[in-house]
Design a protein around this motif. Structure first.
Motif, short mmCIF file in Angstrom:
data_model
loop_
_atom_site.label_atom_id
_atom_site.label_comp_id
_atom_site.label_asym_id
_atom_site.label_seq_id
_atom_site.Cartn_x
_atom_site.Cartn_y
_atom_site.Cartn_z
N ASP A 97 0.83 -1.21 0.00
CA ASP A 97 0.00 0.00 0.00
C ASP A 97 0.86 1.26 0.00
O ASP A 97 0.55 2.24 -0.67
CB ASP A 97 -0.97 0.01 1.18
N VAL A 98 1.99 1.21 0.72
CA VAL A 98 2.91 2.34 0.74
C VAL A 98 3.55 2.52 -0.64
O VAL A 98 3.68 3.63 -1.14
CB VAL A 98 3.98 2.18 1.84
N TRP A 138 -11.39 12.24 -10.01
CA TRP A 138 -12.40 11.34 -9.47
C TRP A 138 -12.20 9.92 -10.02
O TRP A 138 -11.89 9.72 -11.18
CB TRP A 138 -13.79 11.85 -9.82
N ALA A 139 -12.44 8.95 -9.15
CA ALA A 139 -12.28 7.55 -9.53
C ALA A 139 -13.37 7.12 -10.50
O ALA A 139 -14.51 7.56 -10.40
CB ALA A 139 -12.32 6.67 -8.28
N LYS A 140 -13.00 6.24 -11.41
CA LYS A 140 -13.98 5.67 -12.32
C LYS A 140 -14.69 4.54 -11.57
O LYS A 140 -14.03 3.70 -10.93
CB LYS A 140 -13.29 5.12 -13.56
N PRO A 141 -16.01 4.48 -11.63
CA PRO A 141 -16.75 3.43 -10.92
C PRO A 141 -16.28 2.03 -11.33
O PRO A 141 -16.10 1.75 -12.51
CB PRO A 141 -18.20 3.66 -11.33
N SER A 145 -8.11 3.01 -10.14
CA SER A 145 -8.51 4.41 -10.18
C SER A 145 -8.96 4.87 -8.79
O SER A 145 -8.63 5.99 -8.37
CB SER A 145 -9.64 4.58 -11.20
N ALA A 146 -9.68 4.02 -8.08
CA ALA A 146 -10.13 4.38 -6.73
C ALA A 146 -8.93 4.53 -5.79
O ALA A 146 -8.88 5.46 -4.98
CB ALA A 146 -11.08 3.31 -6.20
N ARG A 147 -7.96 3.64 -5.91
CA ARG A 147 -6.76 3.73 -5.08
C ARG A 147 -5.99 5.00 -5.37
O ARG A 147 -5.57 5.72 -4.47
CB ARG A 147 -5.85 2.51 -5.32
N TYR A 148 -5.84 5.31 -6.65
CA TYR A 148 -5.13 6.52 -7.05
C TYR A 148 -5.81 7.76 -6.46
O TYR A 148 -5.15 8.66 -5.94
CB TYR A 148 -5.09 6.61 -8.58
N THR A 149 -7.13 7.80 -6.54
CA THR A 149 -7.88 8.92 -6.00
C THR A 149 -7.67 9.05 -4.49
O THR A 149 -7.42 10.14 -3.98
CB THR A 149 -9.38 8.79 -6.33
N LYS A 150 -7.73 7.93 -3.78
CA LYS A 150 -7.50 7.97 -2.32
C LYS A 150 -6.10 8.46 -2.00
O LYS A 150 -5.89 9.16 -1.02
CB LYS A 150 -7.71 6.58 -1.72
N ASP A 155 1.74 6.67 -6.85
CA ASP A 155 0.62 7.54 -7.22
C ASP A 155 0.96 9.01 -6.99
O ASP A 155 0.68 9.87 -7.84
CB ASP A 155 -0.64 7.17 -6.43
N VAL A 156 1.56 9.32 -5.84
CA VAL A 156 1.91 10.71 -5.54
C VAL A 156 2.98 11.21 -6.50
O VAL A 156 2.91 12.34 -6.99
CB VAL A 156 2.33 10.87 -4.06
N HIS A 157 3.98 10.37 -6.79
CA HIS A 157 5.02 10.78 -7.75
C HIS A 157 4.40 11.07 -9.12
O HIS A 157 4.77 12.03 -9.78
CB HIS A 157 6.11 9.73 -7.87
#
Length: 88
Positions: free
Chosen positions: A45-46, A68-71, A76-81, A52-54
């Protein structure tokens, strides 16, 4: 408070990295443990958060991903979080 939680988590992550480095000094003796850490994807997860931040903060070719995450898209949801509210 959030800041105290994050400070405590940083200490835990640094200690975890120290333990992993220590075990790498004797890989033959630590082989089973190291393999278990790899199979359990320790720190995965780290690793995703760092990537993702880079990606979000770094220079990109073209445009950034949407905020916004794609449903139904776990990546995509992980990237958004990992990037929502991140300040460069």
């Amino acid at each position: 408070m959030v800041q105290e939680f994050i400070k405590a988590r940083i200490i835990e992550l640094e200690e975890g990295a120290r333990i992993l480095r220590e075990q790498l000094k004797t890989p033959a003796q630590s082989r089973l443990w190291l393999r278990s850490m790899k199979n359990n994807n320790i720190g995965g997860d780290v690793s995703h958060m760092v990537g993702d931040v880079h990606h979000f903060a770094g220079p990109t070719t073209g445009t950034r991903r949407t905020t916004w995450a794609k449903p139904g898209n776990k990546g995509s949801a992980r990237y958004t979080k990992n990037t929502m509210g991140y300040q460069t």
